[in-house]
Design an enzyme around this catalytic site. Structure first.
Site, PDB file in Angstrom:
ATOM      1  N   GLU A   1       0.665  -1.235  -0.020  1.00 34.04           N
ATOM      2  CA  GLU A   1       0.162   0.632   0.030  1.00 34.04           C
ATOM      3  C   GLU A   1       0.931   0.868  -0.124  1.00 34.04           C
ATOM      4  O   GLU A   1       1.728   1.337   0.450  1.00 34.04           O
ATOM      5  CB  GLU A   1      -0.759   0.079   1.143  1.00 34.04           C
ATOM      6  CG  GLU A   1      -1.846  -1.332   0.905  1.00 34.04           C
ATOM      7  CD  GLU A   1      -2.693  -0.875   2.881  1.00 34.04           C
ATOM      8  OE1 GLU A   1      -2.273  -0.228   3.335  1.00 34.04           O
ATOM      9  OE2 GLU A   1      -3.432  -1.877   2.718  1.00 34.04           O
TER      10      GLU A   1
ATOM     11  N   ASP B   1      -5.393   9.255   9.673  1.00 31.87           N
ATOM     12  CA  ASP B   1      -4.269   8.309  10.240  1.00 31.87           C
ATOM     13  C   ASP B   1      -3.692   9.102  11.822  1.00 31.87           C
ATOM     14  O   ASP B   1      -3.718  10.692  12.021  1.00 31.87           O
ATOM     15  CB  ASP B   1      -3.113   9.265   8.693  1.00 31.87           C
ATOM     16  CG  ASP B   1      -3.190   8.628   7.708  1.00 31.87           C
ATOM     17  OD1 ASP B   1      -3.770   7.131   7.872  1.00 31.87           O
ATOM     18  OD2 ASP B   1      -3.504   9.538   7.147  1.00 31.87           O
TER      19      ASP B   1
END
Length: 278
Positions: A50, A61
């Site tokens: 990824e 995040d």
């Protein structure tokens, strides 16, 4: 159409093991070092890679990946350069699946049709766009599927059985199960809870289920790999990369090897799950 992701999971099923899925931010700490790290991952043991698309407002995040995105942006990384990095990787590796992960805004600005065409020709296999719910499938998901890309959806601990069919409706490649409620790197995954969640998802789909968020050690990766089709590891790799940089935040001679070594140890953990499950 069989994608590289489909082919990789078919191979792993024959081997009787789960996948190690690795995440790193494109352009962190600079475009060339980032490409060299990505190139080193398959040999180290990554089955699927990824690649984060740097964005200024990465709401899912944690601090480590936010900082990685800011380092990349400071170094001049753009979505166009991210696709160039994929193209560079494909010159040497035509089999390892590559998934772009991030947020919709940069793609929207780039232009959906142009982005999908460029992503496909560059060698991208799938997309994970964390801020596009199923209600917005016509925006990017459906066009991506028509372009031959897998569109990988996130399921979370709060995705109940009523919501799950909508989440899975146009998902392909694999299902990404977020093992914790919260941001990346915030807590450790509980393999028992994850096992129950994966089993519930599998009652709704035949797709592989990979688990991410909260996996930092080979032992944790092995525990998850015994319950799921793949373990996704990101924050610890970003942290190792950061710790290898010099005082000015520049790559050192240790940077690529530091990340590759951790991936190799995580891969051993994932591969050890095969024996545990037999």
């Amino acid at each position: 159409m069989t994608t590289r992701i489909d082919a990789r999971f078919a191979e792993l099923a024959k081997e009787g093991r789960s996948a190690l899925v690795t995440f790193l931010m494109a352009g962190d700490p600079d475009p060339l070092t980032s490409l060299n790290i990505i190139r080193a991952l398959p040999t180290a043991g990554a089955d699927i890679i990824e690649i984060g698309m740097p964005f200024t407002d990465p709401m899912a995040d944690g601090p480590s990946i936010q900082a990685a995105g800011l380092r990349a942006l400071k170094g001049g990384m753009t979505l166009r350069k991210t696709l160039e990095m994929v193209r560079g990787f494909r010159k040497e590796d035509d089999t390892t699946p590559l998934v772009l992960m991030g947020y919709y805004n940069p793609i929207y600005i780039y232009g959906v049709d142009k982005f999908l065409a460029d992503a496909r020709t560059a060698g991208v296999d799938g997309l994970i766009i964390v801020d596009l719910p199923p209600e917005e499938d016509e925006e990017l998901c459906i066009p991506a599927l028509k372009a031959g890309l897998n569109f990988i959806r996130l399921a979370t601990p709060t995705t109940d059985d009523k919501r799950l069919p909508a989440v899975l409706a146009n998902t392909s490649g694999f299902v990404y199960y977020v093992s914790i409620t919260g941001i990346t790197g915030a807590a450790a995954a509980d393999s028992k809870v994850v096992g129950d969640a994966v089993a519930r998802i599998k009652r709704h789909t035949k797709l592989p289920v990979c688990v991410g968020f909260g996996i930092r050690t080979p032992q944790a990766a092995r525990a998850i790999a015994e319950k799921a089709n793949g373990a996704v590891v990101g924050t610890v790799l970003v942290d190792v990369l950061r710790d290898s940089l010099d005082a000015q935040g520049q790559a050192t001679t240790k940077t690529v090897a530091a990340v590759a070594d951790v991936v190799a140890s995580l891969a051993q953990g994932v591969r050890g799950a095969k024996q545990a499950a037999e």
